[in-house]
Motif scaffolding. Structure first.
Motif, mmCIF file in Angstrom:
data_model
loop_
_atom_site.group_PDB
_atom_site.id
_atom_site.type_symbol
_atom_site.label_atom_id
_atom_site.label_comp_id
_atom_site.label_asym_id
_atom_site.label_seq_id
_atom_site.Cartn_x
_atom_site.Cartn_y
_atom_site.Cartn_z
ATOM 1 N N GLU A 273 0.905 -1.326 0.148
ATOM 2 C CA GLU A 273 -0.127 0.276 -0.150
ATOM 3 C C GLU A 273 0.804 1.155 -0.054
ATOM 4 O O GLU A 273 1.850 1.207 0.835
ATOM 5 N N LEU A 274 0.539 1.966 -0.944
ATOM 6 C CA LEU A 274 1.206 3.444 -0.967
ATOM 7 C C LEU A 274 0.142 4.562 -0.599
ATOM 8 O O LEU A 274 -1.060 4.599 -0.824
ATOM 9 N N LEU A 275 0.867 5.483 0.295
ATOM 10 C CA LEU A 275 0.089 6.696 0.777
ATOM 11 C C LEU A 275 0.706 7.733 0.150
ATOM 12 O O LEU A 275 1.907 8.223 0.404
ATOM 13 N N MET A 276 -0.016 8.619 -0.590
ATOM 14 C CA MET A 276 0.407 9.825 -1.368
ATOM 15 C C MET A 276 -0.229 10.801 -0.921
ATOM 16 O O MET A 276 -1.614 10.821 -0.694
ATOM 17 N N LYS A 277 0.266 12.000 -0.535
ATOM 18 C CA LYS A 277 -0.641 12.967 -0.085
ATOM 19 C C LYS A 277 0.232 14.406 -0.535
ATOM 20 O O LYS A 277 1.241 14.295 -0.836
ATOM 21 N N THR B 246 -3.507 3.715 -2.259
ATOM 22 C CA THR B 246 -3.729 2.468 -3.337
ATOM 23 C C THR B 246 -2.708 1.453 -3.298
ATOM 24 O O THR B 246 -1.656 1.631 -2.477
ATOM 25 N N THR B 247 -3.054 0.298 -3.716
ATOM 26 C CA THR B 247 -2.167 -0.753 -3.736
ATOM 27 C C THR B 247 -1.749 -1.071 -5.275
ATOM 28 O O THR B 247 -0.870 -2.058 -5.599
ATOM 29 N N LEU B 248 -2.249 -0.200 -6.145
ATOM 30 C CA LEU B 248 -1.694 -0.477 -7.443
ATOM 31 C C LEU B 248 -0.414 0.233 -8.032
ATOM 32 O O LEU B 248 -0.039 1.217 -7.242
ATOM 33 N N VAL B 249 0.016 -0.192 -8.920
ATOM 34 C CA VAL B 249 1.463 0.161 -9.276
ATOM 35 C C VAL B 249 1.351 1.161 -10.510
ATOM 36 O O VAL B 249 1.145 0.527 -11.597
ATOM 37 N N ARG B 250 1.758 2.317 -10.371
ATOM 38 C CA ARG B 250 1.916 3.163 -11.652
ATOM 39 C C ARG B 250 2.808 4.082 -11.486
ATOM 40 O O ARG B 250 3.625 4.400 -10.522
ATOM 41 N N LYS C 80 8.289 4.272 -6.239
ATOM 42 C CA LYS C 80 7.554 3.064 -5.968
ATOM 43 C C LYS C 80 8.129 2.501 -4.899
ATOM 44 O O LYS C 80 7.409 1.684 -3.752
ATOM 45 N N THR C 81 9.311 2.838 -4.318
ATOM 46 C CA THR C 81 10.021 2.205 -3.001
ATOM 47 C C THR C 81 9.626 3.149 -1.752
ATOM 48 O O THR C 81 9.975 2.343 -0.767
ATOM 49 N N GLN D 274 4.658 9.277 0.814
ATOM 50 C CA GLN D 274 5.152 10.432 -0.040
ATOM 51 C C GLN D 274 4.327 11.541 -0.264
ATOM 52 O O GLN D 274 3.435 11.388 -0.248
ATOM 53 N N THR D 275 5.158 12.718 -0.341
ATOM 54 C CA THR D 275 4.270 13.764 -0.582
ATOM 55 C C THR D 275 4.818 14.509 -1.712
ATOM 56 O O THR D 275 5.730 14.662 -2.363
ATOM 57 N N ILE D 276 3.709 14.727 -2.714
ATOM 58 C CA ILE D 276 3.869 14.946 -3.985
ATOM 59 C C ILE D 276 2.866 16.328 -4.204
ATOM 60 O O ILE D 276 1.719 16.173 -4.417
ATOM 61 N N ASP D 277 3.532 17.486 -4.454
ATOM 62 C CA ASP D 277 2.579 18.888 -4.421
ATOM 63 C C ASP D 277 2.596 19.133 -5.873
ATOM 64 O O ASP D 277 3.608 18.756 -6.829
ATOM 65 N N PHE D 278 1.600 19.736 -6.393
ATOM 66 C CA PHE D 278 1.492 20.455 -7.651
ATOM 67 C C PHE D 278 1.078 21.626 -7.729
ATOM 68 O O PHE D 278 0.358 22.187 -6.883
ATOM 69 N N GLN D 279 1.651 22.410 -8.755
ATOM 70 C CA GLN D 279 0.981 23.538 -8.979
ATOM 71 C C GLN D 279 0.597 23.731 -10.505
ATOM 72 O O GLN D 279 1.551 23.242 -11.514
#
Length: 844
Positions: free
Chosen positions: A27-31, A69-73, A92-93, A97-102
């Motif tokens: 499981e990946l947690l992205m915010k 998600t548990t999907l890999v993309r 993926k590893t 992880q924190t991913i911001d967008f502008q």
């Protein structure tokens, strides 16, 4: 040779289950947060999803998202209509992880929508929302109170690297660099104003009243001065974005709501998506104006199924709209239900981006965020509770940084945390300080030197036929001199008559809440018949004034002018909210400087020319929608009341007191209002009625205000000569309707100029009693006893944003017989049936 056996199949199954898919089961947690490039504001309702899948989420009102998600993309994408989509690589590893967008606005995005034949389902959805809006409209609540947190920021944007190298910004270069690092891909703006307000807000429907109890306020801005009025523009001044109403005011200009009763005449609606928001299944409706130059919105509204309530709003004013100085307005809003049924805004954000003067110069952006919570209905407050509009807690300005951390409903961003210190640094730069003082002088008209303000600069020089060149220097004290006393006055000198004129007055502020003061004045000066000096010295912000007219009025041929010695004292108080009473006691000695006599015996060689009056004057003003702010020792009306404003005057002349020559009574009543019709424009009117009950010199009667200047003015008669008509009982009407481009916006070639249309009508009717006819029979003026005086006008406004031309027709008292009679009595002065007047007028 390899032989396939059943156990091999089992081994292959285990390999697939525990080997290759192992990463997919992790499981990946992205915010992160999605912000707008340039403004650095969070973007709500943005779709964030794994690229190439339907797995995703949407951002909250502050722009934050969380996706498990548990999907890999390989990547994750942020997408919102009107903006360019943005994808970023997933590591993926890393489990967390924190991913911001502008995101950046897509200027190439087509405004048009493809219309397919058949029934438009959005029309049915919007119509259901219109049918139910009375149920959900907050205006139906009898009373309500709630907690409010408001954050307001004004920034200078378009700060290019070239501009940052200017010498004035040298002290903040390092600070700017650190702000840029925090801003990320975007560039940090330069804050010039930042404030936070925490308050309790109370509303009452009937009669309509509002009160705000400010619990905490924190503010800093470049032009901050002691006694600044800005601290009184509190948080709830920005909470009136009600899209269930017919019009929504942006900077006091009305824009037609997409939920107005007649909105379908001016909007297209398209169903583009549906989603679950909280517990409600909602339709996302695209709102598209039929004419982008109208005062309308574009964007999206979310309407809940079955209940048909509007749950979210994301709207803009089209860039093409006829809206001066403003390039972009963006409003986002979330609503929540109350116990009584109507829905209230829980979070509101507005961004106003002002136009760039040039591509190589800075502009300004204003951002307001408001969070409202803890709504309570059906708990009415006593009527006297609303007598005070704003109540500040004793420690409202003394809250510590730690206290603010608990008071805020939303945590400040890292950029916002720097704002207070940045502003403090900038405002102390010498060039900035001098620039701020120059702007104060330009807009307020006074130059501050310690405890004294000198001005107004518009009165420094004038020219007329009696005084020749006239110079005048005025002054007033400010709160550095005293917080309770106000002294003001002027001295003037005429080079032709070689005479000095002067005015001196003082006022004592007894109370600020309610506003109460006393004053006294002595003045020796000349003026036109029919005009009067504004000794009250009231100021107004946001109301249009006729600058060219008022300036030129004191120039030229003063063929009917008088010298006055005025002594008066007055008491003024706000009896209750919206009701102000002023009582004035005055003695005025008048010395006519033109042929003038009065009396009942026209053949007497002893007829009087000079006269003295002693008056007791009662002025009452009623305006329930007024908002007043105090700037130092001055009290100013902010904006224009939506309610009618009533002014009543009763004047009693007292004979023989201080040499007074007359006993008389005068009354007048006026009502004025600005009515906003949304896309149809704005109407402004003033109606006045009055009567003088005694025989007095005509200079004390109603001299209908004429205008012989080339400049247009409101509430005067623009083709009437000075002192042309006199009445002792009268009715006056001044009406203007601004179409705000309703017609010109639809004319090819012309519409790109953003011109606007205005119609006007000025009318007066009255008569002169037989007693006053006899008393003033040796003087030359006309009476309105045959028919009303009427003049009609059609004008073009917004020429280069500030010019206005009016074409005016005098419809009555323009026949040959009247003109001949008037010219016989006033040699060298004619009557004009047609005229063109110009004026300066700026309206957003």
């Amino acid at each position: 040779m390899f032989a396939f056996r059943p156990q091999h199949l089992f081994s292959l199954f285990l390999l697939l289950l525990w080997g290759i898919p192992a990463g997919a089961q992790q499981e990946l947690l992205m915010k992160g947060r999605v912000t707008e490039l340039g403004t650095n504001d969070g973007m709500p309702y943005v779709n964030v999803y794994l690229s190439g899948t339907l797995t995703g989420t949407t951002t909250d009102f502050e722009g934050y998202y969380t996706l498990k998600t548990t999907l890999v993309r390989d990547s994750i994408t942020a997408r919102y209509l009107g903006y360019k989509p943005r994808s970023k690589r997933i590591r993926k590893t890393e489990k967390l992880q924190t991913i911001d967008f502008q995101l950046v606005k897509d200027s190439k995005m087509l405004e048009g929508v493809v219309i397919h034949p058949g029934v438009n389902p959005a029309i049915r959805i919007v119509q259901n929302a219109l049918d139910n809006k009375k149920k959900y409209n907050k205006e139906s609540l009898e009373n309500i109170h709630y907690k409010s947190y408001t954050k307001t920021e004004a920034d200078i944007d378009n700060m290019t690297q070239k501009i940052r190298k200017w010498k004035i910004f040298k002290p903040i270069v390092s600070m700017y660099d650190s702000m840029d690092v925090i801003a990320g891909e975007s560039k940090a703006n330069l804050p010039v104003y930042f404030s936070e307000v925490v308050s309790d807000v109370y509303y009452q429907k009937d009669p309509k009243k509002k009160r705000e109890n400010v619990k905490a306020i924190r503010m800093n801005f470049i032009g901050k001065k002691d006694g600044s009025a800005a601290s009184q523009l509190t948080g709830s001044d920005f909470d009136n974005y009600n899209f269930y109403s017919e019009n929504v005011d942006i900077l006091k200009k009305p824009f037609l709501s997409p939920l107005a009763d007649n909105a379908m005449t001016f909007y297209h609606y398209y169903l583009i998506d549906s989603m679950l928001i909280g517990k409600d299944f909602c339709y996302k409706i695209n709102v598209v104006p039929k004419n982008m130059q109208d005062a309308v919105f574009k964007g999206y509204i979310w309407i809940a199924d079955t209940s048909w309530v509007v749950k979210q709003i994301d709207l803009e004013i089209p860039k093409e709209a006829n809206f001066n100085l403003v390039e972009r307005v963006h409003i986002q809003q979330e609503l929540v239900p109350t116990e009584a049924g109507p829905w209230m805004p829980s979070k509101t954000r507005i961004l106003i981006d002002y136009v760039d003067i040039t591509e190589n110069f800075v502009s300004m952006v204003l951002k307001v965020y408001q969070n409202c919570s803890d709504y309570v209905v059906s708990q009415p407050m006593p009527s006297e509770f609303f007598d005070k509009v704003t109540q500040f807690a004793e420690d409202a300005l003394l809250k510590t940084t730690t206290s603010w951390d608990t008071l805020r409903t939303e945590k400040l961003s890292k950029l916002e945390e720097m704002n207070y210190n940045v502003i403090d640094t900038v405002r102390l730069i010498p060039v900035v300080k001098h620039g701020v003082n120059a702007l104060y002088f330009l807009f307020m008209g006074y130059l501050t030197l310690g405890p004294l303000d000198f001005g107004h600069y518009i009165n420094l020089y004038s020219y007329n036929s009696y005084e020749g060149s006239r110079v005048r220097l005025g002054f007033r004290t400010n709160n550095k001199f005293s917080k309770d006393w106000i002294l003001r006055g002027y001295v003037a000198y005429g080079f032709l008559d070689k005479g000095w004129k002067y005015n001196l007055q003082g006022e004592r502020i007894i109370s600020r809440f309610p506003w109460t003061k006393v004053g006294a004045q002595y003045r020796d000066d000349i003026e036109r018949v029919g005009s009067s000096f504004d000794y009250a010295g009231g100021q107004s912000i946001g109301n249009a004034n006729n600058l060219l007219y008022s300036t030129s009025y004191v120039f030229g041929d003063l063929r009917q002018f008088v010298r006055k010695n005025e002594a008066r004292t007055w008491y003024e108080t706000e009896l209750r909210r919206g009701l102000t009473q002023r009582i004035t006691f005055q003695n005025v000695r008048t010395f006519p400087l033109f042929p003038f006599t009065f009396g009942n015996d026209p053949f007497s060689i002893f007829q009087q020319r000079n006269y003295s009056i002693t008056e007791l004057v009662f002025d009452t003003r009623l305006s329930m929608g007024d908002l007043f702010i105090q700037n130092g020792n001055e009290r100013m009306a902010f904006g224009v009341s939506k309610s009618p404003v009533f002014n009543f005057n009763y004047t009693m002349g007292i004979k023989n007191l201080f040499g007074s020559d007359f006993e008389y009574h005068k009354v007048s009543l006026s009502v004025s209002q600005r009515i906003k019709w949304g896309i149809l424009g704005t109407t402004m009117y003033t109606f006045t009625a009055g009567k003088v009950f005694s025989a007095v010199p005509y200079t004390l009667l109603q001299i209908h205000m004429g205008n012989e200047t080339p400049f247009f003015a409101s509430n005067v008669f623009n083709l009437m000569n000075y002192a042309e008509f006199v009445s002792d009982q009268f009715l006056e009407a001044h009406v203007q309707h601004y179409f705000m481009g309703l017609i010109f916006n639809r004319v090819p070639l012309i519409k790109k100029w953003h011109l606007r249309e205005v119609l006007s009508c000025n009318a007066a009717y009255g008569n002169l009693s037989s007693n006053n006819q006899v008393f003033n029979q040796n003087n030359h003026f006309s009476e309105l006893n045959k028919m009303p005086y009427v003049e009609l006008g059609a004008g073009i406004t917004n020429i280069f944003d500030i010019l206005r031309f009016d074409f005016i027709y005098r419809a009555t008292y323009n026949d040959a017989q009247y003109i001949q009679q008037y010219q016989a009595q006033n040699s060298g002065y004619g009557i004009h049936s047609w005229g063109i007047k110009v004026s300066l007028q700026f309206m957003l």
